[in-house]
Design a protein around this motif. Structure first.
Motif, PDB file in Angstrom:
ATOM      1  N   UNK A  68       0.850  -1.166  -0.233  1.00  0.00           N
ATOM      2  CA  UNK A  68       0.242  -0.135   0.063  1.00  0.00           C
ATOM      3  C   UNK A  68       0.775   0.937   0.154  1.00  0.00           C
ATOM      4  N   UNK A  69       2.326   1.119   0.520  1.00  0.00           N
ATOM      5  CA  UNK A  69       3.214   2.696   0.910  1.00  0.00           C
ATOM      6  C   UNK A  69       3.316   2.962  -0.144  1.00  0.00           C
ATOM      7  N   UNK A  70       4.190   1.286  -1.168  1.00  0.00           N
ATOM      8  CA  UNK A  70       4.556   2.044  -2.291  1.00  0.00           C
ATOM      9  C   UNK A  70       3.305   2.146  -3.355  1.00  0.00           C
ATOM     10  N   UNK A  71       2.497   1.512  -3.439  1.00  0.00           N
ATOM     11  CA  UNK A  71       1.630   2.481  -4.286  1.00  0.00           C
ATOM     12  C   UNK A  71       1.124   3.397  -4.057  1.00  0.00           C
ATOM     13  N   UNK A  72       0.567   4.050  -2.667  1.00  0.00           N
ATOM     14  CA  UNK A  72       1.066   5.405  -2.655  1.00  0.00           C
ATOM     15  C   UNK A  72       1.710   6.590  -2.858  1.00  0.00           C
ATOM     16  N   UNK A  73       2.983   6.291  -2.895  1.00  0.00           N
ATOM     17  CA  UNK A  73       3.817   6.873  -3.324  1.00  0.00           C
ATOM     18  C   UNK A  73       4.172   6.946  -4.708  1.00  0.00           C
ATOM     19  N   UNK A  74       3.905   5.887  -5.537  1.00  0.00           N
ATOM     20  CA  UNK A  74       3.481   5.906  -6.836  1.00  0.00           C
ATOM     21  C   UNK A  74       2.494   7.355  -7.342  1.00  0.00           C
ATOM     22  N   UNK A  75       1.480   7.289  -6.713  1.00  0.00           N
ATOM     23  CA  UNK A  75       0.115   8.203  -7.169  1.00  0.00           C
ATOM     24  C   UNK A  75       0.700   9.889  -7.015  1.00  0.00           C
ATOM     25  N   UNK A  91      -5.550   2.023  -1.471  1.00  0.00           N
ATOM     26  CA  UNK A  91      -6.162   0.900  -1.064  1.00  0.00           C
ATOM     27  C   UNK A  91      -7.052   0.338  -1.948  1.00  0.00           C
ATOM     28  N   UNK A  92      -8.229   0.566  -2.506  1.00  0.00           N
ATOM     29  CA  UNK A  92      -9.370   0.097  -3.481  1.00  0.00           C
ATOM     30  C   UNK A  92      -8.737  -0.841  -4.256  1.00  0.00           C
ATOM     31  N   UNK A  93      -7.292   0.154  -4.897  1.00  0.00           N
ATOM     32  CA  UNK A  93      -6.543  -0.653  -6.605  1.00  0.00           C
ATOM     33  C   UNK A  93      -6.029  -2.155  -5.945  1.00  0.00           C
ATOM     34  N   UNK A  94      -5.711  -1.897  -4.885  1.00  0.00           N
ATOM     35  CA  UNK A  94      -5.212  -3.328  -4.074  1.00  0.00           C
ATOM     36  C   UNK A  94      -5.588  -4.412  -3.323  1.00  0.00           C
ATOM     37  N   UNK A  95      -6.669  -3.808  -2.840  1.00  0.00           N
ATOM     38  CA  UNK A  95      -7.888  -4.528  -1.746  1.00  0.00           C
ATOM     39  C   UNK A  95      -7.743  -4.541  -1.005  1.00  0.00           C
ATOM     40  N   UNK A  96      -6.556  -3.018   0.436  1.00  0.00           N
ATOM     41  CA  UNK A  96      -6.768  -2.913   1.192  1.00  0.00           C
ATOM     42  C   UNK A  96      -8.279  -2.501   1.803  1.00  0.00           C
ATOM     43  N   UNK A  97      -8.572  -3.111   3.317  1.00  0.00           N
ATOM     44  CA  UNK A  97      -9.485  -2.648   3.671  1.00  0.00           C
ATOM     45  C   UNK A  97      -9.099  -1.244   4.622  1.00  0.00           C
ATOM     46  N   UNK A  98      -9.412  -0.690   4.446  1.00  0.00           N
ATOM     47  CA  UNK A  98      -9.654   0.515   5.544  1.00  0.00           C
ATOM     48  C   UNK A  98     -11.191   1.068   6.743  1.00  0.00           C
ATOM     49  N   UNK A  99     -10.660   1.172   7.071  1.00  0.00           N
ATOM     50  CA  UNK A  99     -11.723   1.995   8.348  1.00  0.00           C
ATOM     51  C   UNK A  99     -12.807   2.201   7.995  1.00  0.00           C
ATOM     52  N   UNK A 101     -11.135  14.915  -2.629  1.00  0.00           N
ATOM     53  CA  UNK A 101     -11.518  13.661  -2.861  1.00  0.00           C
ATOM     54  C   UNK A 101     -11.868  12.766  -3.973  1.00  0.00           C
ATOM     55  N   UNK A 102     -12.717  12.932  -4.505  1.00  0.00           N
ATOM     56  CA  UNK A 102     -13.466  12.367  -5.999  1.00  0.00           C
ATOM     57  C   UNK A 102     -12.844  12.885  -6.999  1.00  0.00           C
ATOM     58  N   UNK A 103     -12.804  14.440  -7.071  1.00  0.00           N
ATOM     59  CA  UNK A 103     -11.776  14.944  -7.925  1.00  0.00           C
ATOM     60  C   UNK A 103     -10.209  14.253  -7.783  1.00  0.00           C
ATOM     61  N   UNK A 104      -9.780  14.678  -6.807  1.00  0.00           N
ATOM     62  CA  UNK A 104      -7.919  13.794  -7.305  1.00  0.00           C
ATOM     63  C   UNK A 104      -7.921  12.408  -7.564  1.00  0.00           C
ATOM     64  N   UNK A 105      -8.874  11.724  -6.747  1.00  0.00           N
ATOM     65  CA  UNK A 105      -9.208  10.293  -6.939  1.00  0.00           C
ATOM     66  C   UNK A 105      -8.851  10.108  -8.781  1.00  0.00           C
ATOM     67  N   UNK A 106     -10.472  10.602  -9.222  1.00  0.00           N
ATOM     68  CA  UNK A 106      -9.964  11.082 -10.764  1.00  0.00           C
ATOM     69  C   UNK A 106      -8.679  10.900 -11.885  1.00  0.00           C
ATOM     70  N   UNK A 107      -7.728  12.359 -10.904  1.00  0.00           N
ATOM     71  CA  UNK A 107      -7.255  12.566 -11.630  1.00  0.00           C
ATOM     72  C   UNK A 107      -5.600  11.801 -11.605  1.00  0.00           C
ATOM     73  N   UNK A 108      -5.462  11.040 -10.624  1.00  0.00           N
ATOM     74  CA  UNK A 108      -4.853  10.059 -10.347  1.00  0.00           C
ATOM     75  C   UNK A 108      -4.940   9.274 -11.613  1.00  0.00           C
TER      76      UNK A 108
END
Length: 275
Positions: A187-194, A223-231, A246-253
């Protein structure tokens, strides 16, 4: 001089809609492609100069700030390659790992030559045995480029109002992951990639959103891409991020890969020159 408040360490001045419109109106049809390529060139130069990702990210953000806040005649006075070089030189100078003008000139000569691995320079790939003469810098060329680098650096500084502070989302993102109780290297690796990819976004995400929003959106998407469940529930609100941002940035990424693919197709048809 007044002390810098705590909030200024984790927040940046944001671009206005008027500035974005003015930038778009002042650019030609290739403006977006040039900015995308400039960011890649800056990143590649930082890697070859062995700079940290934080320094590279600061250089790209400073370059984007200059693009938005400077006058068109100041931007047009220098080639995109020179502006990129000045930004990486400036960011490195402000860090614990400054680089010499000669190193910068040599790296950019290589990255913009026929031996360059960058696709917008050589869209069909580099030949098997590139000629070192393609990127050899003579003493005369070095002196001219060095002087141009210094002048461009001063113009960049004036264009951004001498404000070189850049708050980045990397450490915030890792802190947020820990706060959410998640232990996942993937998850941390994928976050840094984004977050790294966000620096290349044509929407100038690092100028339009604060670091906390950039970090939260990267965590949400990764988290959604690799299937990690958050709170459960709206956990992002704890980090002062609303659903709209949040929605805008997720779409942008998420849309950046398609944008990059479209740019590559254009480059294969016509190589992009950054001077």
């Amino acid at each position: 001089m007044a002390p810098i408040s705590a909030i200024e360490h984790i927040a940046n001045p944001l671009v206005t809609s008027k500035q974005l419109i003015n930038l778009k109106n002042s650019e030609d049809d290739n403006g977006q492609s040039v900015r995308f390529a400039q960011a890649q060139l800056t990143s590649a130069a930082g890697i070859l100069l062995r700079l940290s990702q934080e320094v590279i990210a600061q250089a790209i953000v400073l370059l984007q700030r200059f693009s938005v806040s400077s006058r068109p005649q100041d931007r047009d006075a220098f080639k995109p390659k020179t502006l990129s070089a000045a930004s990486i030189y400036l960011a490195a100078k402000l860090s614990a790992t400054p680089v010499s003008p000669r190193s910068v000139v040599n790296v950019y000569a290589y990255l913009t030559s026929k031996a360059s691995p960058l696709q917008f320079i050589n869209p069909h790939g580099v030949r098997t045995n590139p000629d070192p003469q393609d990127y050899f810098v003579t003493e005369g060329t070095y002196e001219r480029e060095r002087q141009r680098l210094f002048v461009c650096e001063s113009v960049v500084l004036a264009g951004i109002g001498f404000d070189t502070r850049v708050a980045l989302p990397y450490s915030l993102a890792l802190t947020y992951i820990q706060a959410l109780g998640v232990s996942s290297t993937e998850l941390a690796r994928r976050v840094i990639e984004h977050l790294n990819a966000g620096l290349l976004s044509p929407q100038l995400l690092y100028l339009s959103h604060q670091p906390n929003a950039l970090a939260v959106a990267a965590i949400y998407l990764a988290a959604r891409e690799i299937g990690v469940k958050l709170v459960e529930q709206n956990w992002w609100e704890v980090f002062d991020v609303d659903r709209e941002d949040l929605g805008f940035l997720v779409l942008a990424y998420g849309s950046l890969a398609n944008f990059a693919e479209a740019e590559l197709k254009k480059w294969k048809a016509t190589a992009l020159s950054l001077g």
